[in-house]
Design a protein around this motif. Sequence first.
Motif, PDB file in Angstrom:
ATOM      1  N   GLU A  51       0.835  -1.208   0.000  1.00 23.22           N
ATOM      2  CA  GLU A  51       0.000   0.000   0.000  1.00 23.22           C
ATOM      3  C   GLU A  51       0.870   1.259   0.000  1.00 23.22           C
ATOM      4  O   GLU A  51       0.612   2.196  -0.763  1.00 23.22           O
ATOM      5  CB  GLU A  51      -0.916   0.000   1.226  1.00 23.22           C
ATOM      6  N   GLN A  54       2.555   1.741  -3.423  1.00 23.03           N
ATOM      7  CA  GLN A  54       1.654   2.299  -4.431  1.00 23.03           C
ATOM      8  C   GLN A  54       1.445   3.789  -4.223  1.00 23.03           C
ATOM      9  O   GLN A  54       1.395   4.556  -5.180  1.00 23.03           O
ATOM     10  CB  GLN A  54       0.299   1.567  -4.403  1.00 23.03           C
ATOM     11  N   ARG A  55       1.331   4.211  -2.986  1.00 26.71           N
ATOM     12  CA  ARG A  55       1.169   5.645  -2.711  1.00 26.71           C
ATOM     13  C   ARG A  55       2.405   6.436  -3.133  1.00 26.71           C
ATOM     14  O   ARG A  55       2.293   7.523  -3.671  1.00 26.71           O
ATOM     15  CB  ARG A  55       0.888   5.879  -1.232  1.00 26.71           C
ATOM     16  N   LEU A  57       4.556   5.537  -5.486  1.00 30.27           N
ATOM     17  CA  LEU A  57       4.635   5.510  -6.946  1.00 30.27           C
ATOM     18  C   LEU A  57       3.597   6.426  -7.585  1.00 30.27           C
ATOM     19  O   LEU A  57       3.835   6.984  -8.658  1.00 30.27           O
ATOM     20  CB  LEU A  57       4.455   4.080  -7.459  1.00 30.27           C
ATOM     21  N   ASN A  58       2.448   6.594  -6.948  1.00 31.95           N
ATOM     22  CA  ASN A  58       1.388   7.437  -7.502  1.00 31.95           C
ATOM     23  C   ASN A  58       1.569   8.912  -7.176  1.00 31.95           C
ATOM     24  O   ASN A  58       0.784   9.737  -7.644  1.00 31.95           O
ATOM     25  CB  ASN A  58       0.016   6.977  -6.994  1.00 31.95           C
ATOM     26  N   SER A  59       2.572   9.251  -6.381  1.00 38.41           N
ATOM     27  CA  SER A  59       2.780  10.651  -6.029  1.00 38.41           C
ATOM     28  C   SER A  59       3.228  11.425  -7.263  1.00 38.41           C
ATOM     29  O   SER A  59       3.868  10.886  -8.167  1.00 38.41           O
ATOM     30  CB  SER A  59       3.807  10.794  -4.913  1.00 38.41           C
ATOM     31  N   LYS A  60       2.906  12.687  -7.303  1.00 37.15           N
ATOM     32  CA  LYS A  60       3.208  13.540  -8.451  1.00 37.15           C
ATOM     33  C   LYS A  60       4.598  14.169  -8.349  1.00 37.15           C
ATOM     34  O   LYS A  60       4.896  15.117  -9.047  1.00 37.15           O
ATOM     35  CB  LYS A  60       2.160  14.660  -8.535  1.00 37.15           C
ATOM     36  N   LYS A  66      10.231   7.044 -13.898  1.00 31.54           N
ATOM     37  CA  LYS A  66       9.236   6.114 -14.443  1.00 31.54           C
ATOM     38  C   LYS A  66       9.495   4.684 -13.986  1.00 31.54           C
ATOM     39  O   LYS A  66       8.583   3.872 -13.939  1.00 31.54           O
ATOM     40  CB  LYS A  66       9.248   6.175 -15.971  1.00 31.54           C
ATOM     41  N   SER A  98       3.925  11.272   1.594  1.00 27.57           N
ATOM     42  CA  SER A  98       3.200  10.491   0.597  1.00 27.57           C
ATOM     43  C   SER A  98       2.304   9.436   1.218  1.00 27.57           C
ATOM     44  O   SER A  98       1.295   9.060   0.633  1.00 27.57           O
ATOM     45  CB  SER A  98       4.188   9.808  -0.350  1.00 27.57           C
TER      46      SER A  98
END
Length: 137
Positions: A51, A54-55, A57-60, A66, A98
């Motif tokens: 979890e 994923q958070r 990796l999904n951060s801007k 990549k 994050s």
Amino acid sequence: MIFISHTMRLSDSDVDMHAIRAQGAGGQNVNKVASAIHLRFDIHASSLSEEHKQRLLNSKDSRVTKDGIFVLKAQQYRTQERNKIDALERLKAFILQSTKTLPTRKLTKPSKSAKRKRVDQKTQRGKIKALRGKVDF
């Protein structure tokens, strides 16, 4: 062992740090001494939970590539030791920021008095603007 919080920790093998030469002004010292730190943190290979991964990796954040590698360069201080501490603190702040969970927003409606005030302000403003028109004699 790198402690992020009382429930999260990273092993030393998760973080890769190399000393590099710092950029910018500094005289002869900057050309001889590798005082800056280049930190690489592979999110996929880390010991964090899925979890949290994923958070992250999904951060801007633009520092996450990549391939899922967090890249950081610490060169603010003159000594390598202080830059290492700074790099680890910045990594810790990134992970905490994050993985922080925000409370869910409760949907609310404006009260009747708030609606009335808004409409009254709009009519008042409309009257002021109407007075700006041309004067007819």
